[in-house]
Design an enzyme around this catalytic site. Structure first.
Site, mmCIF file in Angstrom:
data_model
loop_
_atom_site.group_PDB
_atom_site.id
_atom_site.type_symbol
_atom_site.label_atom_id
_atom_site.label_comp_id
_atom_site.label_asym_id
_atom_site.label_seq_id
_atom_site.Cartn_x
_atom_site.Cartn_y
_atom_site.Cartn_z
ATOM 1 N N CYS A 1 -45.019 12.947 -60.204
ATOM 2 C CA CYS A 1 -43.827 12.201 -59.808
ATOM 3 C C CYS A 1 -44.216 10.729 -59.644
ATOM 4 O O CYS A 1 -45.221 10.408 -59.016
ATOM 5 C CB CYS A 1 -43.306 12.763 -58.485
ATOM 6 S SG CYS A 1 -41.657 12.242 -58.062
ATOM 7 N N HIS A 2 -43.420 9.840 -60.234
ATOM 8 C CA HIS A 2 -43.714 8.406 -60.152
ATOM 9 C C HIS A 2 -43.463 7.867 -58.749
ATOM 10 O O HIS A 2 -42.540 8.307 -58.056
ATOM 11 C CB HIS A 2 -42.843 7.627 -61.144
ATOM 12 C CG HIS A 2 -43.220 7.872 -62.554
ATOM 13 N ND1 HIS A 2 -42.709 8.920 -63.280
ATOM 14 C CD2 HIS A 2 -44.081 7.209 -63.380
ATOM 15 C CE1 HIS A 2 -43.228 8.892 -64.496
ATOM 16 N NE2 HIS A 2 -44.051 7.869 -64.583
ATOM 17 N N MET B 1 -35.924 13.494 -57.224
ATOM 18 C CA MET B 1 -36.962 14.185 -56.449
ATOM 19 C C MET B 1 -37.034 13.660 -55.018
ATOM 20 O O MET B 1 -37.298 14.415 -54.087
ATOM 21 C CB MET B 1 -38.326 14.080 -57.141
ATOM 22 C CG MET B 1 -38.390 14.827 -58.464
ATOM 23 S SD MET B 1 -37.812 16.555 -58.370
ATOM 24 C CE MET B 1 -38.938 17.234 -57.173
ATOM 25 N N GLU B 2 -36.776 12.371 -54.840
ATOM 26 C CA GLU B 2 -36.784 11.807 -53.485
ATOM 27 C C GLU B 2 -35.635 12.392 -52.650
ATOM 28 O O GLU B 2 -35.812 12.722 -51.477
ATOM 29 C CB GLU B 2 -36.699 10.283 -53.551
ATOM 30 C CG GLU B 2 -37.984 9.616 -54.014
ATOM 31 C CD GLU B 2 -38.305 9.748 -55.500
ATOM 32 O OE1 GLU B 2 -39.405 9.357 -55.897
ATOM 33 O OE2 GLU B 2 -37.468 10.254 -56.278
ATOM 34 N N ASP C 1 -39.199 24.283 -38.071
ATOM 35 C CA ASP C 1 -40.352 24.089 -37.196
ATOM 36 C C ASP C 1 -39.941 23.904 -35.743
ATOM 37 O O ASP C 1 -40.561 24.462 -34.843
ATOM 38 C CB ASP C 1 -41.165 22.877 -37.666
ATOM 39 C CG ASP C 1 -42.352 22.619 -36.751
ATOM 40 O OD1 ASP C 1 -43.172 23.532 -36.577
ATOM 41 O OD2 ASP C 1 -42.449 21.498 -36.200
#
Length: 160
Positions: A77-78, A114-115, A129
């Site tokens: 991924c860039h 993707m971000e 969590d």
């Protein structure tokens, strides 16, 4: 016309795409994730009674931080400049869930999907969590790209 995988070279090996010749354009992406909670956990989140703190605020910041680290987390991924990242978490009492959305924007040679996806994924993991001490049966699901704009491949909008 069969589409070719861009992250695979001529020998079938992993390869980072060269974006040098690609046009710099404004690109956006929106993503979604859902975290399904038990009644007990949902009410604890809603009433801010989770011992680790304010779940929604902390998960929001975790998602923002994760988006900025996407290229470190996803191989090939860039690393791109993020001009805008927003993460929102909303309680859905009908489904006992936390609905997470993200919006990301850049002016770059490659997309920002993707971000946006990383932001909602890490926000969802953060919700898990923070709530696992009460109930480990929490389910993270329905992570998806809602839209993307810009670039050679054009725009994408997921139908409802």
């Amino acid at each position: 016309m069969k589409k070719k995988l861009s992250h695979v070279d001529g020998k079938g090996k992993a390869n980072m795409v060269d974006v040098t010749g690609k046009e710099i354009t404004v690109r956006t992406a929106e993503a979604y994730a859902e975290v399904k909670l038990s009644n007990e956990v949902f009410n604890a989140v809603k009433n801010n009674e989770i011992s680790k703190g304010d779940v929604l605020s902390i998960a929001k910041f975790a998602g923002i931080q994760a988006a900025k680290k996407t290229s470190e987390l996803i191989p090939l991924c860039h690393n791109i400049f993020i001009s805008k990242i927003d993460v929102n978490l909303k309680l859905n009492s009908d489904k006992n869930s936390v609905e997470i959305t993200s919006f990301a924007k850049t002016n770059a040679q490659t997309g920002i999907e993707m971000e946006a996806l990383t932001a909602v994924s890490i926000a969802a993991l953060t919700v898990y969590d923070m709530c696992k001490a009460i109930d480990k049966s929490t389910v993270i699901g329905e992570i998806k790209l809602l839209s993307k704009t810009g670039g050679k491949s054009g725009n994408f909008f997921r139908g409802k």
